[in-house]
Write a protein that holds these residues in place. Structure first.
Motif, PDB file in Angstrom:
ATOM      1  N   CYS A  42       0.804  -1.225   0.000  1.00  0.00           N
ATOM      2  CA  CYS A  42       0.000   0.000   0.000  1.00  0.00           C
ATOM      3  C   CYS A  42       0.835   1.273   0.000  1.00  0.00           C
ATOM      4  O   CYS A  42       0.333   2.330  -0.366  1.00  0.00           O
ATOM      5  N   TRP A  65       3.574   3.224  -3.822  1.00  0.00           N
ATOM      6  CA  TRP A  65       3.451   4.446  -4.630  1.00  0.00           C
ATOM      7  C   TRP A  65       4.378   5.556  -4.145  1.00  0.00           C
ATOM      8  O   TRP A  65       4.665   6.497  -4.884  1.00  0.00           O
ATOM      9  N   THR A  66       4.879   5.448  -2.909  1.00  0.00           N
ATOM     10  CA  THR A  66       5.755   6.490  -2.375  1.00  0.00           C
ATOM     11  C   THR A  66       7.233   6.235  -2.675  1.00  0.00           C
ATOM     12  O   THR A  66       8.080   7.037  -2.285  1.00  0.00           O
ATOM     13  N   GLN A  83       8.743   5.972  -5.794  1.00  0.00           N
ATOM     14  CA  GLN A  83       9.235   6.726  -6.945  1.00  0.00           C
ATOM     15  C   GLN A  83       8.242   7.810  -7.318  1.00  0.00           C
ATOM     16  O   GLN A  83       7.056   7.515  -7.424  1.00  0.00           O
ATOM     17  N   ARG A 113       8.362  11.555  -2.942  1.00  0.00           N
ATOM     18  CA  ARG A 113       7.053  11.157  -2.401  1.00  0.00           C
ATOM     19  C   ARG A 113       7.217  10.497  -1.032  1.00  0.00           C
ATOM     20  O   ARG A 113       6.468  10.773  -0.103  1.00  0.00           O
ATOM     21  N   HIS A 118      12.615   2.419   1.376  1.00  0.00           N
ATOM     22  CA  HIS A 118      12.259   1.986   0.020  1.00  0.00           C
ATOM     23  C   HIS A 118      13.474   1.421  -0.711  1.00  0.00           C
ATOM     24  O   HIS A 118      13.337   0.539  -1.547  1.00  0.00           O
TER      25      HIS A 118
END
Length: 176
Positions: A98, A101-102, A104, A108, A155
């Motif tokens: 979930c 999306w942060t 790349q 973000r 990440h």
């Protein structure tokens, strides 16, 4: 229910259990949440190294902040309580799902970390009766700076381990 939504809901449930339960037997619910994550959303083979790495690195980071006087749990201690360490495990379970999306572009993750993490710590501190000896605003500023750096690093761990896992899968396929 789509796996991304399930992942986000499992994280939120785990967060609530951790901050409300403290170091009580209710923390066993987190083990169930991680088991459900690994059985339904992902797998130990795909994410075990990420879960352990983020758990250890995050616990070390928060213990460092504790020893700098950013947090006070009401008793002398050098390491953070188990409930706070388990939040790192829960966070790790979201990085490839979930919160993917942060990853790349990198900013973000930095933006989410700088905004959401201090609020999460603040809310958790209020619920779990954790004192912020430096004051609320200085603590939130410190956490915003730390987490603007932490999220891209986390990440990076996720990407490295995901690539290693995919390489293992390719090697296994080519060997058979």
């Amino acid at each position: 229910m789509p796996k991304l939504i399930a992942n986000a809901l499992l994280f939120q449930l785990g967060w609530l259990v951790c901050v409300f339960a403290g170091d009580s037997p209710w923390l066993l619910v987190v083990a169930v949440i991680i088991a459900v994550h690994l059985l339904w959303v992902s797998s130990w083979a795909a994410e075990g190294k990420l879960l352990l790495s983020v758990f250890l690195a995050g616990s070390a980071l928060d213990s460092f902040l504790l020893n700098l006087g950013v947090f006070d749990f009401g008793e002398p201690r050098q390491l953070i309580p188990l409930w706070l360490a388990l939040l790192w495990l829960l966070l790790a379970s979201t990085l490839n799902h979930c919160l993917a999306w942060t990853a790349q572009p990198w900013w973000r993750g930095s933006l989410l970390g700088a905004l959401a993490a201090p609020l999460s710590y603040y809310g958790g501190a209020k619920i779990a009766d954790v004192t912020l000896p430096l004051g609320t605003w200085p603590t939130l500023a410190i956490l915003a700076l730390v987490w603007a750096l932490v999220m891209p690093v986390l990440h990076g761990f996720a990407k490295l381990y995901r690539e290693q896992y995919q390489q293992r899968l390719r090697s296994q396929r080519s060997a058979s």
